[in-house]
Write a protein that holds these residues in place. Structure first.
Motif, PDB file in Angstrom:
ATOM      1  N   CYS A 155      -4.417   5.468   9.580  1.00  0.00           N
ATOM      2  CA  CYS A 155      -3.766   4.348   8.884  1.00  0.00           C
ATOM      3  C   CYS A 155      -4.329   2.993   9.302  1.00  0.00           C
ATOM      4  O   CYS A 155      -3.766   1.961   8.938  1.00  0.00           O
ATOM      5  N   ALA A 156      -5.410   2.974  10.047  1.00  0.00           N
ATOM      6  CA  ALA A 156      -5.930   1.731  10.620  1.00  0.00           C
ATOM      7  C   ALA A 156      -6.223   0.663   9.570  1.00  0.00           C
ATOM      8  O   ALA A 156      -5.953  -0.516   9.797  1.00  0.00           O
ATOM      9  N   CYS A 157      -6.749   1.042   8.418  1.00  0.00           N
ATOM     10  CA  CYS A 157      -7.079   0.041   7.389  1.00  0.00           C
ATOM     11  C   CYS A 157      -5.827  -0.660   6.862  1.00  0.00           C
ATOM     12  O   CYS A 157      -5.827  -1.869   6.671  1.00  0.00           O
ATOM     13  N   ALA A 158      -4.778   0.095   6.626  1.00  0.00           N
ATOM     14  CA  ALA A 158      -3.537  -0.514   6.132  1.00  0.00           C
ATOM     15  C   ALA A 158      -2.870  -1.349   7.210  1.00  0.00           C
ATOM     16  O   ALA A 158      -2.174  -2.315   6.915  1.00  0.00           O
ATOM     17  N   SER A 180       0.824  -1.202   0.000  1.00  0.00           N
ATOM     18  CA  SER A 180       0.000   0.000   0.000  1.00  0.00           C
ATOM     19  C   SER A 180       0.862   1.258   0.000  1.00  0.00           C
ATOM     20  O   SER A 180       2.069   1.212   0.244  1.00  0.00           O
ATOM     21  N   LEU A 181       0.217   2.382  -0.277  1.00  0.00           N
ATOM     22  CA  LEU A 181       0.917   3.663  -0.232  1.00  0.00           C
ATOM     23  C   LEU A 181       1.323   4.017   1.199  1.00  0.00           C
ATOM     24  O   LEU A 181       2.322   4.701   1.407  1.00  0.00           O
ATOM     25  N   ASP A 187       1.838  10.812  -4.657  1.00  0.00           N
ATOM     26  CA  ASP A 187       2.133   9.523  -5.291  1.00  0.00           C
ATOM     27  C   ASP A 187       0.883   8.942  -5.942  1.00  0.00           C
ATOM     28  O   ASP A 187       0.932   8.430  -7.058  1.00  0.00           O
ATOM     29  N   TYR A 188      -0.247   9.033  -5.281  1.00  0.00           N
ATOM     30  CA  TYR A 188      -1.494   8.476  -5.801  1.00  0.00           C
ATOM     31  C   TYR A 188      -1.899   9.150  -7.113  1.00  0.00           C
ATOM     32  O   TYR A 188      -2.318   8.488  -8.056  1.00  0.00           O
ATOM     33  N   HIS A 189      -1.776  10.482  -7.165  1.00  0.00           N
ATOM     34  CA  HIS A 189      -2.193  11.221  -8.349  1.00  0.00           C
ATOM     35  C   HIS A 189      -1.067  11.435  -9.355  1.00  0.00           C
ATOM     36  O   HIS A 189      -1.304  11.956 -10.449  1.00  0.00           O
ATOM     37  N   GLY A 190       0.157  11.074  -8.985  1.00  0.00           N
ATOM     38  CA  GLY A 190       1.283  11.222  -9.895  1.00  0.00           C
ATOM     39  C   GLY A 190       1.646  12.669 -10.164  1.00  0.00           C
ATOM     40  O   GLY A 190       1.973  13.032 -11.295  1.00  0.00           O
ATOM     41  N   ILE A 191       1.599  13.487  -9.138  1.00  0.00           N
ATOM     42  CA  ILE A 191       1.935  14.902  -9.285  1.00  0.00           C
ATOM     43  C   ILE A 191       3.157  15.224  -8.437  1.00  0.00           C
ATOM     44  O   ILE A 191       3.501  14.488  -7.511  1.00  0.00           O
ATOM     45  N   HIS A 216      -4.966  -0.567  -1.150  1.00  0.00           N
ATOM     46  CA  HIS A 216      -4.089   0.082  -2.125  1.00  0.00           C
ATOM     47  C   HIS A 216      -3.533   1.378  -1.535  1.00  0.00           C
ATOM     48  O   HIS A 216      -2.337   1.611  -1.534  1.00  0.00           O
ATOM     49  N   CYS A 217      -4.425   2.194  -1.016  1.00  0.00           N
ATOM     50  CA  CYS A 217      -4.005   3.463  -0.423  1.00  0.00           C
ATOM     51  C   CYS A 217      -3.795   3.250   1.082  1.00  0.00           C
ATOM     52  O   CYS A 217      -2.708   3.388   1.586  1.00  0.00           O
ATOM     53  N   GLY A 218      -4.878   2.964   1.814  1.00  0.00           N
ATOM     54  CA  GLY A 218      -4.770   2.581   3.214  1.00  0.00           C
ATOM     55  C   GLY A 218      -4.803   3.694   4.223  1.00  0.00           C
ATOM     56  O   GLY A 218      -4.627   3.453   5.413  1.00  0.00           O
TER      57      GLY A 218
END
Length: 163
Positions: free
Chosen positions: A94-97, A64-65, A128-132, A104-106
């Motif tokens: 961040c609990a989900c990750a 994940s990210l 990172d997610y949006h590639g900017i 994927h993100c988390g």
């Protein structure tokens, strides 16, 4: 008399079935809105403080990210911060990750303050997610005549926005 008795039994079963369906739906709704307070939920609640303490956690979603951008150094800088709006922490964000291995993100912001208080982590993940890049600026141009592409006029266009 027999017909009335049969009808009465049928009616009682129907009323009982409706009552039971309403009761089950009410229980489901209460669990959905107020949380499941069963034994398993209470047991899990007892386990969470150990997982969600200020120490750097084991992130189960290794790809994940969060796993990529939440380092021990970054964690140590923000682990004791609670947002002013609702007391959200980086551990809660961040609990989900941390708990699941399929994210994927988390990371999820509990309130607006998360973006400011944990900006070092959130900015890196969003970029990172949006590639900017970090110095990217958002520009808004609502002129529809500038849109180019191969959109067929007779076909409905559908898009999904995920935040």
């Amino acid at each position: 008399w027999y017909q009335r008795r049969v009808h009465k039994q049928w009616y009682q079963r129907r009323v009982h079935k409706q009552w039971y369906q309403r009761r089950v739906h009410k229980q489901w709704y209460q669990r959905r809105v107020h949380g499941d307070f069963s034994e398993s939920h209470q047991q899990r609640s007892k386990e969470l403080p150990a997982i969600m303490s200020g120490e750097f956690p084991v992130i189960k979603s290794a790809h994940s990210l969060v796993a990529k951008h939440v380092t021990k150094e970054r964690w140590d800088r923000v682990k004791d911060i609670e947002t002013k709006t609702c007391g959200f922490t980086i551990a809660k964000a961040c609990a989900c990750a941390i708990e699941f291995d399929n994210q994927h993100c988390g990371i999820y912001a509990g309130d607006w303050d998360c973006y400011k208080d944990f900006s070092e982590i959130f900015d890196a993940i969003i970029q990172d997610y949006h590639g900017i890049s970090a110095d990217a600026k958002h520009t808004s141009d609502m002129d529809a005549s500038k849109i180019t592409g191969n959109i067929n006029e007779g076909v409905p266009v559908h898009s999904t926005v995920s935040v």
